[in-house]
Design a protein around this motif. Structure first.
Motif, short mmCIF file in Angstrom:
data_model
loop_
_atom_site.label_atom_id
_atom_site.label_comp_id
_atom_site.label_asym_id
_atom_site.label_seq_id
_atom_site.Cartn_x
_atom_site.Cartn_y
_atom_site.Cartn_z
N GLU A 24 37.43 37.49 38.94
CA GLU A 24 38.49 36.50 39.16
C GLU A 24 39.78 37.17 39.59
O GLU A 24 39.98 38.37 39.37
N LYS A 25 40.66 36.38 40.15
CA LYS A 25 41.98 36.83 40.56
C LYS A 25 42.74 37.45 39.38
O LYS A 25 43.50 38.40 39.55
N THR A 26 42.49 36.94 38.20
CA THR A 26 43.18 37.45 37.01
C THR A 26 42.80 38.90 36.71
O THR A 26 43.57 39.61 36.06
N ASP A 27 41.62 39.34 37.17
CA ASP A 27 41.23 40.74 36.97
C ASP A 27 42.16 41.67 37.75
O ASP A 27 42.58 42.71 37.24
N ALA A 29 45.20 40.89 38.70
CA ALA A 29 46.51 40.74 38.06
C ALA A 29 46.61 41.60 36.80
O ALA A 29 47.65 42.22 36.54
N ALA A 30 45.54 41.68 36.05
CA ALA A 30 45.54 42.48 34.82
C ALA A 30 45.71 43.96 35.14
O ALA A 30 46.48 44.65 34.46
N SER A 33 49.33 44.58 36.23
CA SER A 33 50.21 44.56 35.05
C SER A 33 50.11 45.85 34.25
O SER A 33 51.13 46.39 33.81
N HIS A 91 52.75 40.57 43.37
CA HIS A 91 52.51 39.27 43.99
C HIS A 91 51.20 39.33 44.76
O HIS A 91 50.82 40.38 45.29
#
Length: 95
Positions: A24-27, A29-30, A33, A91
């Protein structure tokens, strides 16, 4: 970073990370971060502490492109958006 991720220096102070097999996109992002957080802490070189700023731009295949050139171009566009908001941000590419 995972064992099968790739880090490459593009030149100067620009680097690229290729993450494969993310769900997922959140991977992405993680990871961004975690990298930003690590660079918030000073690095000590020869007894002198250095604080570095970091901005991240993210492009995802296949939605943002399928060739390395397309993905690098779109990640670069996302990077400049991050830089305009100040250091310590990431971003995703947005059309």
């Amino acid at each position: 970073m995972r064992d099968h991720d790739t880090v490459a220096r593009l030149g100067g102070d620009e680097f690229a990370i290729v993450q494969t097999g993310i769900a997922e996109k959140t991977d992405a992002a993680a990871l961004a971060s975690r990298i930003i957080d690590r660079f918030r802490e000073p690095f000590t070189v020869a007894g002198t502490p250095f604080v570095l700023g970091l901005s991240v731009g993210i492009a995802l295949a296949p939605g943002d492109g399928v060739t390395s050139d397309d993905l690098l171009q779109k990640a670069d566009m996302a990077l400049y958006r991050s830089k305009s908001g100040g250091r310590g941000t990431f971003h995703f590419f947005e059309a």
